[in-house]
Design an enzyme around this catalytic site. Structure first.
Site, PDB file in Angstrom:
ATOM      1  N   LYS A 153       0.829  -1.208   0.000  1.00  0.00           N
ATOM      2  CA  LYS A 153       0.000   0.000   0.000  1.00  0.00           C
ATOM      3  C   LYS A 153       0.864   1.259   0.000  1.00  0.00           C
ATOM      4  CE  LYS A 153      -2.560   1.135   3.680  1.00  0.00           C
ATOM      5  NZ  LYS A 153      -2.275   2.538   4.070  1.00  0.00           N
ATOM      6  N   ASP A 171      -6.740   1.381   0.933  1.00  0.00           N
ATOM      7  CA  ASP A 171      -6.754   1.462   2.396  1.00  0.00           C
ATOM      8  C   ASP A 171      -8.164   1.124   2.872  1.00  0.00           C
ATOM      9  OD1 ASP A 171      -8.308   3.637   1.794  1.00  0.00           O
ATOM     10  OD2 ASP A 171      -7.324   4.983   3.204  1.00  0.00           O
TER      11      ASP A 171
END
Ligand code: SF4
Length: 246
Positions: A153, A171
């Site tokens: 991420k 997220d």
């Protein structure tokens, strides 16, 4: 060189397990993803509402962006910004951060969750950037993802924001929004990311990450989505829309 990193806890799907967010995996209750025309209309509206979306994280260059994203794990962007303003004033590059030292970094970020581990990671990744990348943040995903404290991420955010790559880092907000509308439903962040990167129309790919994260953070909130002020309620198929603010 091979570096072993500990797997991070799955904090994104944890709210589902805790009962805070409805599960997204039951096909019987999950509508089909929107079609291509609807998808394009959704991004056209999100784009019109916020033509130049920006990260809520404050940074000065690719290095400070990388550090800020590492610090933002399990912390609010606001708390990170409060800590990094004075930190980046003293150290906005890997050499300066190393000179500052772990103890001083820890003191600067002591208000952020997991600050002990994060201080170690900031120093360790700064050292690697100097020793292996000439003090620069590498543009290659495989080099980013092996840095301490950096996972898929964080690498995606850095590639998107610092280098203009059309990645979509998933997220907790994007995971929720993508499953609710649904855009690219999936039971894991990897599945949602792959789905989104496959379907988001080309003109919107660069900013899709920001539009979806900001939409999830400020409008399509976890406990009570604010559907009455959402720009896409007629296009969203989430069955439990909130009728009004009362
Ligand atoms: S209509 Fe409601 S559930 Fe659907 S995207 Fe908008 S805020 Fe989220």
């Amino acid at each position: 060189m091979t570096r072993r990193k500990q797997a991070a806890p799955d904090k994104i799907t944890a709210p589902v397990k805790a009962g805070l967010v409805k599960p997204m995996t039951a096909r019987a209750t999950t509508p089909e993803p929107v079609d291509a025309a609807t998808l394009a209309e959704i991004f056209a509206r999100l784009s019109a509402a916020n033509p130049e979306p920006r990260s809520d994280l404050e940074y000065l260059n690719p290095y400070t962006l990388l550090v800020a994203v590492v610090l933002s794990a399990q912390a609010t962007d606001r708390s990170v910004n409060l800590a990094t303003a004075p930190l980046f004033a003293r150290a906005d590059n890997p050499a300066a951060m190393l000179a500052l030292g772990e103890e001083t970094v820890r003191h600067h970020i002591r208000t952020i969750g997991l600050f002990n581990t994060k201080a170690k990671n900031v120093i360790a990744l700064s050292r690697i950037l100097i020793e292996e990348h000439g003090g620069e943040v590498p543009r290659a995903r495989e080099h980013l993802e092996v840095l301490p404290g950096v996972g898929k991420k964080t690498a995606s955010v850095v590639l998107n924001v610092a280098f203009g790559e059309p990645t979509i880092a998933v997220d907790t907000h994007i995971f929720r929004v993508s499953n609710r509308i649904p855009l690219a439903p999936g039971s894991t962040t990897d599945k949602v990311q792959a789905g989104l990167e496959a379907i988001v129309p080309e003109p919107y790919r660069l900013n899709a990450h920001h539009w979806l994260i900001l939409h999830g953070r400020y409008v399509c909130k976890a406990r009570k989505p604010e559907c009455w002020r959402c720009p896409i309620p007629d296009l969203c198929r989430y069955p439990d829309k909130t009728p009004g603010p009362a």
